[in-house]
Design a protein around this motif. Structure first.
Motif, PDB file in Angstrom:
ATOM      1  N   ILE A  76       0.796  -1.172  -0.130  1.00 22.84           N
ATOM      2  CA  ILE A  76      -0.027   0.154  -0.024  1.00 22.84           C
ATOM      3  C   ILE A  76       1.060   1.275   0.205  1.00 22.84           C
ATOM      4  O   ILE A  76       1.818   1.324   0.815  1.00 22.84           O
ATOM      5  N   THR A  77       0.631   2.192  -0.913  1.00 22.26           N
ATOM      6  CA  THR A  77       1.356   3.309  -1.074  1.00 22.26           C
ATOM      7  C   THR A  77       0.583   4.525  -0.830  1.00 22.26           C
ATOM      8  O   THR A  77      -0.790   4.511  -0.554  1.00 22.26           O
ATOM      9  N   GLY A  78       1.352   5.644  -0.662  1.00 23.51           N
ATOM     10  CA  GLY A  78       0.500   6.970  -0.643  1.00 23.51           C
ATOM     11  C   GLY A  78      -0.460   7.222  -1.822  1.00 23.51           C
ATOM     12  O   GLY A  78      -1.475   7.969  -1.446  1.00 23.51           O
ATOM     13  N   GLY A  79      -0.308   6.527  -2.853  1.00 20.35           N
ATOM     14  CA  GLY A  79      -1.107   6.773  -3.939  1.00 20.35           C
ATOM     15  C   GLY A  79      -2.268   5.973  -3.863  1.00 20.35           C
ATOM     16  O   GLY A  79      -3.456   6.633  -4.099  1.00 20.35           O
ATOM     17  N   ASP A  80      -2.453   5.041  -3.034  1.00 19.66           N
ATOM     18  CA  ASP A  80      -3.726   4.315  -2.569  1.00 19.66           C
ATOM     19  C   ASP A  80      -4.445   5.070  -1.755  1.00 19.66           C
ATOM     20  O   ASP A  80      -5.761   5.358  -1.989  1.00 19.66           O
ATOM     21  N   LEU A  81      -3.599   5.649  -0.857  1.00 16.03           N
ATOM     22  CA  LEU A  81      -4.559   6.746   0.299  1.00 16.03           C
ATOM     23  C   LEU A  81      -4.827   7.746  -0.291  1.00 16.03           C
ATOM     24  O   LEU A  81      -5.882   8.311  -0.027  1.00 16.03           O
ATOM     25  N   GLN A  82      -4.070   8.395  -1.418  1.00 16.86           N
ATOM     26  CA  GLN A  82      -4.730   9.565  -2.047  1.00 16.86           C
ATOM     27  C   GLN A  82      -6.044   9.061  -2.709  1.00 16.86           C
ATOM     28  O   GLN A  82      -7.176   9.991  -2.837  1.00 16.86           O
ATOM     29  N   GLN A  83      -6.093   8.018  -3.258  1.00 19.03           N
ATOM     30  CA  GLN A  83      -7.434   7.364  -3.760  1.00 19.03           C
ATOM     31  C   GLN A  83      -8.560   7.346  -2.844  1.00 19.03           C
ATOM     32  O   GLN A  83      -9.729   7.847  -3.177  1.00 19.03           O
ATOM     33  N   VAL A  84      -8.002   6.885  -1.705  1.00 18.52           N
ATOM     34  CA  VAL A  84      -9.036   7.030  -0.501  1.00 18.52           C
ATOM     35  C   VAL A  84      -9.688   8.201  -0.088  1.00 18.52           C
ATOM     36  O   VAL A  84     -11.094   8.573  -0.257  1.00 18.52           O
ATOM     37  N   LYS A  85      -8.766   9.377  -0.079  1.00 12.75           N
ATOM     38  CA  LYS A  85      -8.885  10.827  -0.088  1.00 12.75           C
ATOM     39  C   LYS A  85      -9.890  11.309  -1.110  1.00 12.75           C
ATOM     40  O   LYS A  85     -10.585  11.912  -0.926  1.00 12.75           O
ATOM     41  N   ASP A  86      -9.481  10.945  -2.328  1.00 10.26           N
ATOM     42  CA  ASP A  86     -10.360  11.477  -3.406  1.00 10.26           C
ATOM     43  C   ASP A  86     -11.743  10.956  -3.497  1.00 10.26           C
ATOM     44  O   ASP A  86     -12.555  11.610  -3.918  1.00 10.26           O
ATOM     45  N   ARG A  87     -11.958   9.580  -3.210  1.00 11.62           N
ATOM     46  CA  ARG A  87     -13.230   9.055  -3.059  1.00 11.62           C
ATOM     47  C   ARG A  87     -13.955   9.560  -2.215  1.00 11.62           C
ATOM     48  O   ARG A  87     -15.277  10.124  -2.286  1.00 11.62           O
ATOM     49  N   LEU A  88     -13.561  10.174  -0.734  1.00  7.79           N
ATOM     50  CA  LEU A  88     -14.270  10.901   0.349  1.00  7.79           C
ATOM     51  C   LEU A  88     -14.877  12.266  -0.315  1.00  7.79           C
ATOM     52  O   LEU A  88     -15.722  12.463  -0.046  1.00  7.79           O
ATOM     53  N   PHE A  89     -13.977  12.854  -0.862  1.00 10.85           N
ATOM     54  CA  PHE A  89     -14.119  14.180  -1.778  1.00 10.85           C
ATOM     55  C   PHE A  89     -15.344  14.164  -2.606  1.00 10.85           C
ATOM     56  O   PHE A  89     -16.261  14.860  -2.772  1.00 10.85           O
TER      57      PHE A  89
END
Length: 402
Positions: free
Chosen positions: A143-156
């Motif tokens: 799991i990378t920062g890119g995966d967590l950015q996807q989580v953040k983007d989905r929430l937005f």
């Protein structure tokens, strides 16, 4: 396995034939290595020819072990080597565990022993709704920062609040750090590379003296026990959790002091007892030293703001017409009210920091409005005194002023 061991053409390697089991057209052979470690003779089974083990392979391994023994490094025996390999395989398997599997089988069972059911339910929902759909069973180590950015983007994209985004990523960080302490991951948590959204949930509204008095009367009319903890919150500035965990051992009416042990910062705090609070506590039935001071009708410590408090706020219309939840009166507003009133009365910041248990003076920043109002009041008082004493106040000018 029967039959005698016999020497091979490789020194230190012996073999034994199986009496019946064959490997192809020849009888299967098992190989052994013999050597000394710390003056002791050791013989260990290397393996079977049918398992792709050979006498030459056993000889090469024997050389490695002897070399390690001369250098004083592990492994020095075949047993040690197999144990190291086993641990390495377990570590690789642990490193391959998915976030979801670790959450369910390792993090959750331990967290349930120390966290409230409501908190556990919230963390499970964040894992289910926002984290797992992005990770899709990927090993935690990948799991990378890119995966967590996807989580953040989905929430937005779903128009979730900045606070919800923070909570989801915080749950991931909790689980990651839990796994790192137990050897399931080795690297630092990738949330360090994610810019967290800024959140301003600070409540700055406070009650006026009249509103506070009316609120106390309204709460008391609904529930005497709710009035007790409301009165205590107003006169101590303590949080609901601090009051709920206060026991009679912390109440010293002779010394006019209350000692809060379980505070948000973890540092005990002593609060002087005001007269109205002392009167209420004096008339209240005493319990054992470990008994809670403030309880609901069931005799249990308060877990949430009393219903009577919330009902009184509604009956008095204290939140009428206010849409921003940060501007609404809640139980924690009693703490803000205490701080604001003390500041308005001229109490210095350092004293308030000690009373309210603020970790830094910056925590007092939300009460600057009270300081400003106090300054305006002070100037108005000066103006009134001077006007009353001298009738008409004349502005004096220097000779150089025209």
């Amino acid at each position: 396995m029967s039959g005698k061991k016999f020497k091979t053409k490789f020194p230190g390697v012996r073999a034994r034939k199986h009496p019946t089991r064959k490997h192809g057209v020849r009888f299967d052979e098992c190989y052994f290595i013999r050597y000394r470690v710390d003056g002791k003779q050791i013989e260990e089974m290397y393996g079977w020819l049918s398992q792709k083990m050979t006498a030459e392979g056993a000889y090469q391994l024997l050389g490695e072990l002897k070399d390690n023994s001369r250098r004083g490094v592990a492994p020095r025996t075949l047993k040690e080597m197999r144990e190291l390999n086993r641990k390495a395989e377990e570590a690789d398997k642990a490193q391959a565990i998915s976030f979801e599997e670790y959450f369910d089988n390792h993090y959750l069972p331990e967290a349930k022993q120390r966290k409230k059911p409501k908190t556990i339910q919230t963390e499970k929902s964040h894992k289910r709704d926002w984290l797992a759909p992005v990770f899709g069973g990927k090993p935690m180590r990948d799991i990378t920062g890119g995966d967590l950015q996807q989580v953040k983007d989905r929430l937005f994209a779903k128009e979730r609040s900045p606070r919800t985004i923070q909570h989801s990523l915080a749950v991931f960080r909790l689980v990651w750090n839990h796994a790192k302490k137990r050897g399931f991951v080795r690297s630092e948590c990738p949330t360090a590379n994610i810019n967290m959204p800024r959140v301003n949930n600070a409540r700055s509204r406070f009650l006026t003296p009249t509103e506070a008095s009316n609120l106390l009367e309204a709460v008391k009319a609904l529930d005497e026990r709710a009035w007790e903890i409301t009165l205590a919150a107003l006169y101590t500035g303590a949080r609901l959790g601090e009051l709920s965990t206060l026991t009679w051992a912390g109440v010293d009416l002779q010394g006019d002091s209350i000692r809060f042990i379980h505070t948000k910062t973890g540092k005990p705090r002593n609060i002087p007892v005001a007269a109205p609070l002392k009167s209420m506590l004096t008339n209240k039935p005493k319990g054992e030293p470990d008994d809670p001071v403030f309880t609901n009708r069931k005799g249990e410590p308060w877990k949430d703001a009393p219903w009577a408090f919330r009902q009184a706020v509604e009956d008095l219309g204290l939140n009428s017409g206010r849409e921003d939840r940060r501007d609404k009166i809640v139980f924690h507003s009693l703490r803000h009210t205490s701080a604001s009133m003390m500041l308005s009365a001229g109490v210095d910041i350092r004293s308030l920091q000690s009373l309210f248990g603020w970790s830094t003076l910056q925590m007092a920043g939300r009460y600057t409005h009270a300081i400003d109002e106090a300054k305006v009041s002070a100037v108005a008082t000066l103006e009134r005194i001077l006007s009353e004493k001298h009738g008409k106040l004349l502005l004096l000018r220097s000779k150089n002023e025209a």
